[in-house]
Enzyme design. Sequence first.
Site, short mmCIF file in Angstrom:
data_model
loop_
_atom_site.label_atom_id
_atom_site.label_comp_id
_atom_site.label_asym_id
_atom_site.label_seq_id
_atom_site.Cartn_x
_atom_site.Cartn_y
_atom_site.Cartn_z
N GLU A 222 27.95 74.32 88.07
CA GLU A 222 26.72 73.43 87.87
C GLU A 222 25.50 73.76 88.94
O GLU A 222 25.65 73.83 90.11
CB GLU A 222 27.13 72.00 88.43
CG GLU A 222 25.90 71.23 88.00
CD GLU A 222 26.18 69.42 88.00
OE1 GLU A 222 25.28 68.68 87.92
OE2 GLU A 222 27.55 69.38 88.28
N LYS A 238 27.85 66.75 82.77
CA LYS A 238 28.88 65.44 82.43
C LYS A 238 29.25 65.48 81.06
O LYS A 238 28.85 65.77 80.21
CB LYS A 238 27.93 64.07 82.51
CG LYS A 238 27.74 63.43 83.75
CD LYS A 238 29.11 62.97 84.21
CE LYS A 238 29.04 62.45 85.78
NZ LYS A 238 29.59 63.77 86.45
#
Length: 432
Positions: A222, A238
């Site tokens: 990420e 997510k």
Amino acid sequence: MQIEISLPEHLLQLIRNYFQVGGKGCLLSSNGHISAKVHWIAGLYPQESVRERYGSAFQEMEKLLESKNGYYFGYFGYDLKNELEDLYPTHPNEADRWDLSFFRAGLTAICDESGCRIITEDPDLYEQLQMLEGKRPSIEKGSMGSLVPQMSTSEYLGKVDQVREHIAAGDVYELNLCQQFTAEANEINPYLLYECLCEVSPNPFSAYYYLESQAILCSSMERFLQKQGQILSSEPIKGTRRRNTENEVLDSQLKAELESDEKERAENIMIVDLVRNDLSRVCETGSVSVPELCRVYSFAQVHQMISRVTGMLKTEHSALDAIRAAFPAGSMTGAPKVKAMELIDRYEISERGIYSGCLGYFSPDQDFDLNVIIRTIIYDPAAGNLSVHVGGAITYDSIPEQEYEECLVKLSGIQNALELYRGKFISASRIS
């Protein structure tokens, strides 16, 4: 001085040798992901540094960036939230870690789309690096225990239900609840463990950072925030599914399930909205956009749902202003962010420390690229232990047992890396 390098693999091997024999610094690698413009970048032979607790850490970092031109490498720890918001730590800093740690590299090595090069003001440092040709570490017989949860399964399940009650009451819409695992570890080589981690989980924002007594071994997928010129880009994650790498058909089905899962999409979109709001505080009006929403990418152990948010930084704002506006990553807090962080301090039983902060580098023109510190091992040789955090987003529709299973999925790559290290090095007395 800049030196162009025609043999990138040779240069990378010299850098590996540097870290294998205990050299201090930082290595950031995309692990061959083709979309990465920078394949890898390393900061060696640390010069000026700043190490701070929360309070005036951003102010001291600003002074460091202004003091001298160069590349800077380091991390912003999660508890810097207490400097940015009216928040207070619930858990003691038992590991005595800094909340911010950065250094100016005496020698920077970069391999990107335009080629590989060494940047240094001191040619002797490049000569020192070349003298590591053929050097290999001596490995003493180390020991490494199994990862032990610091929170029982039943306790974690109960906390998920408590968070769901807050969501039902309207306190938050979503909250990232994490737990810590620890293991005894003595006389291990942190860089060799990092290489095992990259072998098992070759993720695009991996990082090895060793400056003080603790080593950070990170296999993040990420990006927290990147600045290129005036363009800011954040890539929140997510949504997770365990991969089935033994059956391509089932694996494709799992990916398709994630792509169409309304709960996972809702979680992702909530965080995208939070990031859009954060960036809007420092970006030109109307410039914040979402060029990629809820796209599923596949990694070694998991499929992940990732979005991308971009914006044009106002000229009156600095690089650190952009980081202040977005820190910590919304994917690691929940929404609304401040209330979520208050509840995180209440329900998590150990400090996050470095975990869920960000790690990366600043270039001389104050462009930067910072990951989110997830899928990470923190090794403390003096204490003889290592620690790992994992967690997930809790919404009202969350099923506690499934949330706990997601934690184990995220832990699996690190467990596999520890097993790989044990098999390669714990049983051997020395490597010549």
